[in-house]
Design a protein around this motif. Structure first.
Motif, short mmCIF file in Angstrom:
data_model
loop_
_atom_site.label_atom_id
_atom_site.label_comp_id
_atom_site.label_asym_id
_atom_site.label_seq_id
_atom_site.Cartn_x
_atom_site.Cartn_y
_atom_site.Cartn_z
N HIS A 148 0.77 -1.25 0.18
CA HIS A 148 -0.04 -0.01 -0.15
C HIS A 148 0.83 1.33 0.05
CE1 HIS A 148 -3.08 -2.96 1.06
NE2 HIS A 148 -2.49 -3.34 1.88
N GLN A 149 2.26 1.25 -0.66
CA GLN A 149 2.87 2.29 -0.71
C GLN A 149 3.48 2.86 -2.07
OE1 GLN A 149 6.14 0.50 1.75
NE2 GLN A 149 5.45 1.62 3.52
N THR A 150 3.76 3.81 -2.21
CA THR A 150 4.07 4.32 -3.41
C THR A 150 5.24 5.69 -3.30
OG1 THR A 150 3.31 5.37 -5.57
CG2 THR A 150 2.30 5.93 -3.57
N TYR A 151 5.98 5.77 -4.27
CA TYR A 151 6.84 6.78 -4.27
C TYR A 151 6.45 7.97 -5.21
CZ TYR A 151 10.25 4.05 -1.78
OH TYR A 151 11.11 3.03 -1.02
N VAL A 152 5.22 8.09 -5.67
CA VAL A 152 4.66 8.86 -6.75
C VAL A 152 4.67 10.41 -6.01
CG1 VAL A 152 2.28 8.61 -5.90
CG2 VAL A 152 2.88 9.44 -8.41
N SER A 153 5.32 11.24 -6.89
CA SER A 153 5.46 12.50 -6.39
C SER A 153 4.11 13.49 -6.45
CB SER A 153 6.50 13.17 -7.19
OG SER A 153 6.15 13.53 -8.47
N ARG A 164 12.29 11.19 2.81
CA ARG A 164 13.40 10.71 2.23
C ARG A 164 14.38 11.52 1.95
NH1 ARG A 164 13.23 6.89 -2.07
NH2 ARG A 164 11.99 8.44 -2.95
N ASN A 165 15.57 11.26 2.00
CA ASN A 165 16.87 12.14 1.52
C ASN A 165 17.71 11.22 0.59
OD1 ASN A 165 16.05 14.65 2.89
ND2 ASN A 165 16.90 13.62 4.71
N GLY A 166 18.08 11.70 -0.39
CA GLY A 166 19.27 11.25 -1.20
C GLY A 166 20.65 11.24 -0.63
N ALA A 167 21.63 10.45 -1.37
CA ALA A 167 22.85 10.24 -0.75
C ALA A 167 23.45 11.61 -0.49
CB ALA A 167 23.48 9.34 -1.77
N GLY A 168 23.23 12.62 -0.93
CA GLY A 168 23.89 13.93 -1.02
C GLY A 168 23.06 14.77 0.37
N GLY A 169 22.01 14.27 0.88
CA GLY A 169 21.48 14.99 1.83
C GLY A 169 20.24 15.62 1.20
N TYR A 170 19.98 15.67 -0.15
CA TYR A 170 18.98 16.56 -0.47
C TYR A 170 17.65 15.65 -0.35
CZ TYR A 170 19.78 13.36 -4.48
OH TYR A 170 20.07 12.41 -5.35
N ARG A 171 16.64 16.39 -0.48
CA ARG A 171 15.27 15.70 -0.19
C ARG A 171 14.87 14.91 -1.45
NH1 ARG A 171 9.79 18.10 2.66
NH2 ARG A 171 8.53 16.16 2.50
N THR A 172 14.30 13.90 -1.37
CA THR A 172 13.77 13.13 -2.62
C THR A 172 12.04 12.69 -2.40
OG1 THR A 172 14.08 10.81 -1.71
CG2 THR A 172 15.95 11.93 -2.86
N THR A 173 11.55 12.02 -3.04
CA THR A 173 10.20 12.09 -3.36
C THR A 173 9.88 11.30 -2.03
OG1 THR A 173 10.03 11.71 -5.47
CG2 THR A 173 8.06 10.83 -4.52
N ASP A 174 8.79 11.78 -1.15
CA ASP A 174 8.20 10.95 -0.09
C ASP A 174 7.70 9.72 -0.24
OD1 ASP A 174 9.12 13.36 1.38
OD2 ASP A 174 6.91 14.11 1.22
#
Length: 254
Positions: free
Chosen positions: A42-47, A80-90
């Motif tokens: 029941h999960q998704t990364y859709v932005s 969620r944060n990417g490897a560089g610390g930037y924010r990615t899709t929740d």
């Protein structure tokens, strides 16, 4: 390899979402999210940007709807944060345990300001007739008549008649664009003005035309919603996408 939702499309989640009673903007955003989830997790990364594109809504409208869905605990979000610390899709999780506002068999679908197309929602000529809408609006607008006595003076006639070229205020137009997504505001406004300009006597006078217009649009949206509830789940999704064009409020004023 990124862990999380798999590629299984969440049709089961979408069918569940269709059965909830929610404000239209929230419901159509939830359905779009649910169509992107995995049926097991029941999960998704859709932005939210992708959701906005799916249903042809502004990103701000989707953001507002998502915030309300999170507040009501219909969905949850994990940042969620990417490897560089930037924010990615929740990571968004559809909370299937939410049952507080389920309404099996009914659905208000679509966040749009364009009227429903004939092939999806045929007009039966009855529920959306101008005379019926106007009659119900008149009952809402007018207070109940009270007996005339020495202690109760007769209510004086107030208000003004509708004039050619009248437009509701921008704030009211924006409000009804969100409240009545199944209504073609421009066409319904033409019906509204044609009807009320032709009403004779005191009944054609209103103290607040903005309020009268809001009630008219709400009734038209309720009629469209009742017809849309007859659609199959597949047609509802088609209607959501087909009717998701972002009808600019500038068009109504043009």
């Amino acid at each position: 390899m990124q862990s999380g939702p798999s590629s299984a499309v969440g049709f089961k989640d979408a069918n569940w979402a269709y059965r909830l009673r929610l404000p239209t903007a929230q419901k159509v955003v939830l359905v779009a999210i649910a169509h992107s989830t995995d049926d097991k997790t029941h999960q998704t990364y859709v932005s939210q940007k992708t959701v906005a594109s799916m249903v042809e809504l502004s990103t701000s409208t989707v953001n507002a709807a998502v915030k309300e869905l999170v507040r009501k605990r219909v969905i949850s979000k994990t940042r969620r944060n990417g490897a560089g610390g930037y924010r990615t899709t929740d990571l968004i999780t559809v909370e299937r345990s939410y049952i507080g506002e389920t309404n099996i068999g009914e659905s208000n679908i679509g966040e749009t300001n364009v009227g429903v197309t004939a092939d999806l929602l045929p007009d039966d000529g009855g529920p959306t007739s101008e005379s019926r809408i106007a009659e119900e609006i008149n009952q809402i607008d007018q207070p109940e008549d009270q007996p005339v006595s020495s202690a109760t003076p007769r209510r004086s006639t107030t208000g003004t008649r509708l004039i050619e070229g009248w437009m509701p205020s921008p704030a009211v137009r924006e409000q009804m664009a969100l409240e009545a997504p199944l209504v073609d505001l421009r066409k319904e406004h033409e019906r509204f003005t044609d009807y009320w300009i032709g009403v004779p006597g005191a009944r054609g006078r209103k103290a607040n035309w903005d309020a009268t217009w809001r009630n008219w649009i709400r009734k038209a949206n309720e009629d469209a919603s009742r017809r849309q509830n007859k659609l199959t789940p597949e047609d509802r999704m088609r209607a959501t996408i087909a009717l998701g064009a972002d009808f600019s409020m500038k068009e109504l004023a043009s």
